[in-house]
Design an enzyme around this catalytic site. Structure first.
Site, PDB file in Angstrom:
ATOM      1  NE  ARG A  68      -4.816 -11.107  -2.270  1.00 31.81           N
ATOM      2  CZ  ARG A  68      -3.404 -10.658  -2.582  1.00 31.81           C
ATOM      3  NH1 ARG A  68      -3.125 -10.639  -3.786  1.00 31.81           N
ATOM      4  NH2 ARG A  68      -2.786 -10.152  -1.517  1.00 31.81           N
ATOM      5  CE  LYS A 106       3.440   2.481   2.818  1.00 30.59           C
ATOM      6  NZ  LYS A 106       3.833   1.814   4.014  1.00 30.59           N
ATOM      7  N   GLY A 163       3.717   5.398  10.125  1.00 26.11           N
ATOM      8  CA  GLY A 163       3.092   4.283  10.802  1.00 26.11           C
ATOM      9  C   GLY A 163       2.141   5.168  12.055  1.00 26.11           C
ATOM     10  N   GLY A 192      11.947 -11.322   8.422  1.00 23.41           N
ATOM     11  CA  GLY A 192      10.476 -10.766   7.919  1.00 23.41           C
ATOM     12  C   GLY A 192      10.515  -9.331   7.946  1.00 23.41           C
ATOM     13  CE  LYS A 215       6.394   4.927   4.865  1.00 26.70           C
ATOM     14  NZ  LYS A 215       7.547   3.925   5.631  1.00 26.70           N
ATOM     15  N   GLY A 271       3.877  -2.019  11.899  1.00 26.15           N
ATOM     16  CA  GLY A 271       3.272  -2.879  12.786  1.00 26.15           C
ATOM     17  C   GLY A 271       1.731  -2.712  12.994  1.00 26.15           C
TER      18      GLY A 271
END
Lengths: 428, 428
Positions: B46, B107, B136, B189, B207, B304
């Site tokens: 963006r 997902k 992940g 976070g 998932k 991550g």
């Protein structure tokens, strides 16, 4: 739909019959997943008259696996006979030369001849897949070669001999000595005909050498694996380790260091709370560490009809689907000749020995360690009995060379009863 | 050597930048493993002016991901933007229509539109790979679709939302209430912008629905997942569970039963000593059970930059190597429409409630259970305080329907304070 994939199956022992059962039971499922039929056209085994737990009547029979490998109605040769010379090697070479793909469960064959076979396969435009050769049903070859292909691998570890892990777990749980549990395992049929393949670490070292080749892009180098069996582990070692929150595992470790490729299959202490420390019984575990992915742990049955046949069939479906990758993940000609690390990386060590009950005996040991440049983290001397005193030492980080130096000095000091035990403490 | 594989990368958040870093850092390694160069030719995001931790100067820039997906110099479209509608969906559809393969970490997109996208991909002769969408860095899609392709799957389970597992582990370790740990996680976070995606179980259910499709050959059926978040779990539940040697996990379970496909993502009690019970913190774990392989357990980082980018790159190398398999393991046209199991399989349940301190309160609960056809394995009433008494019940095997019946009877009995908690005890 593509033409059927036609299998020639060499070996009708436990694994071979497991493969036949899956192909027969799950024909429709295999066709849906592969996009083509998967059929067995011919089989071979030494004894045709033996009673086997599968209907073999629809298959052509070859007494000679080499003849099987060369049959025109075979596209894919599955080798589940075993042995790293003789028929297994001859037939695998013949299959590649005749333009067949190969799926094998034979870790010894690949540990000894993997590079030559990979070169032969690539010269012939064929592939060799060997998921069943390492850690039974766990898809570790696939995970390492494909799933983690975006990673530079840091370290590969594994408990890959279920019999050894069974023996060590049983010693701990039942408080029994090695010799007694070894005999139990023999009577239960858990040991190879040559038990040293299991308890000497050879079988597991074969597997480690294959993983190291893929992980580090090096030619298989089984002869360079530092190898030590579990025969010297006593129930005392297991108890001392437990007191310090460790368990003893026959652990394979491979990593590329600044000094070269380190490969070892030796009993190690690992933290009780780690996945490796929690592994009990005959189960296998492989730990893969990559620069991006971090640590991946895979756990499952390392042997047995179903798990091993599952691994073979994973390879078969891959080939049926058209997956064609080099044996060890990169073209065999691109594999480097590994420089074996002359000195393996430093780590803490567990040392156990029995001292003569003489004045100054412990001081001589402490002095010898100091002279070898090894500092002591913890030392414990137990009460004397019969003029002997057990001593337990945990060192700070030291190399195998340092430890060997110290052990030589211990021997010269003339205060030891029997041989000391020296085990790495692996950070996991 | 084959022509380079040219990537168009849509999304330059954490995962996108992780992909750029791997492609740039490991170019030679990727070429050796893929048999061809892997290059990024164009990117989109963006905000072009944002400062990012990678050198993007060599890539063409598209503001519109749909335009990126259609570029002539792109063979493979990587979608790591997220969102199951809007640009992610539009660009993925555009890529397939333009004849590009797709790798996605999305997902939600696949849980909602996976079947339509799989049909579109196969009509266009293209593939969609989505390893990064589930768990992940753990190569679970590959393991299930390929490694275990010889198995009829029995059950698939997983702890696949690291944030929920972090919250539950932290509640247990620190003895803190849910609301406080939730707030901690928010400040660290760890939570999605809409936290219900995490703690409501939605993300993990996405998932699970993808794994179930592969495992059982059924069209993705996210709407049929029984879903329950962790918000009702109290520190008391965690302590009661621990007293009985269980831990509480947000556990996904999918299996094909005689009554249809069972899919659920709910808090469950699992034995402390099992691999799932030992999983702590933000780590993910998937358990795959097949008829031949038995139980395979995979463990690793579920989120991550590095782990997710590793999964994306595994798919990229697969495609570079020529692996082309249907999205969910069999052609989309062969996927069956799953019948959702009206009644999930019976299992033991953990029930916790607070009773009014009235004569006969406990008897009313016991009677209600009996009327619902549920027998009691263990029951414990704790000391009263403030006119309320906590009660803990472990039942013998019962279905969700039985339990719902019992809960309705409890409510009618008029002896409850607040809502009871009902959690499955999963055999693992």
């Amino acid at each position: 739909m593509a033409a059927p994939l036609r299998i020639g199956l060499a070996g009708l022992g436990t694994v071979g019959i497991g493969v036949v059962q899956i192909v027969q039971k799950h024909a429709a499922m295999l066709t849906a997943r592969s996009g083509r039929e998967v059929v067995i056209t011919a089989v071979s085994a030494r004894d045709r008259t033996k009673n086997r737990d599968a209907d073999l009547s629809g298959f052509a029979w070859e007494t000679d696996p080499v003849a099987l490998a060369r049959r025109d109605d075979v596209d894919l040769f599955i080798e589940v006979m075993g042995g790293h010379e003789g028929p297994a090697r001859d037939a695998t070479e013949a299959a590649l030369a005749a333009g067949k793909d190969v799926v094998t469960a034979n870790k010894a064959l690949l540990a000894h001849h993997g590079h030559a076979l990979a070169l032969a396969a690539e010269a012939a435009g064929r592939v060799i897949r060997f998921e069943a050769a390492v850690a039974g049903g766990i898809p570790v070859i696939k995970t390492l070669t494909e799933g983690l292909a975006g990673n530079e691998m840091r370290r590969v570890m594994g408990v890959m001999n279920g019999t050894c892990n069974y023996i060590l777990t049983r010693m701990e749980d039942a408080g029994l000595p090695y010799a007694q549990v070894f005999e139990e395992a023999r009577q239960l049929g858990y040991l190879e005909a040559d038990p040293n393949l299991d308890v000497g670490g050879i079988d597991a070292a074969h597997k480690l050498a294959l993983l190291a080749s893929i992980a580090f892009g090096t030619q298989v180098s089984f002869d360079a694996v530092e190898m030590e069996g579990i025969g010297a582990i006593s129930i005392d070692d297991i108890r001392h380790a437990a007191d310090m929150d460790y368990r003893i595992k026959l652990l394979g470790v491979a990593r590329m260091t600044g000094r070269g490729l380190e490969q070892r299959m030796t009993p190690c202490l690992v933290p009780v709370g780690s996945p490796l420390g929690q592994l009990s019984g005959g189960t296998n575990m492989v730990v893969l560490e990559g620069d991006s992915v971090g640590q991946i742990v895979l756990r499952g049955a390392g042997a047995g009809m179903g798990p091993t046949a599952s691994a073979v069939m994973g390879d078969v479906v891959d080939i049926a689907r058209g997956l064609r990758i080099p044996t060890f993940g990169v073209p065999a000609t691109a594999l480097t000749v590994p420089v074996a690390a002359a000195v393996s990386a430093a780590c803490p060590w567990y040392l156990r020995m029995t001292l003569l009950d003489k004045p100054g005996a412990l001081a001589k040991i402490a002095t010898a360690l100091g002279e070898a440049g090894i500092s002591i983290d913890r030392m414990r001397q137990y009460g004397h009995s019969d003029g002997q005193a057990p001593v337990l030492i945990v060192t700070h980080k030291a190399t195998r060379t340092d430890i060997d130096d110290a052990l030589a000095r211990f021997a010269k000091a003339g205060v030891l009863v029997g041989e000391p035990v020296a085990l790495r403490i692996e950070e996991v």
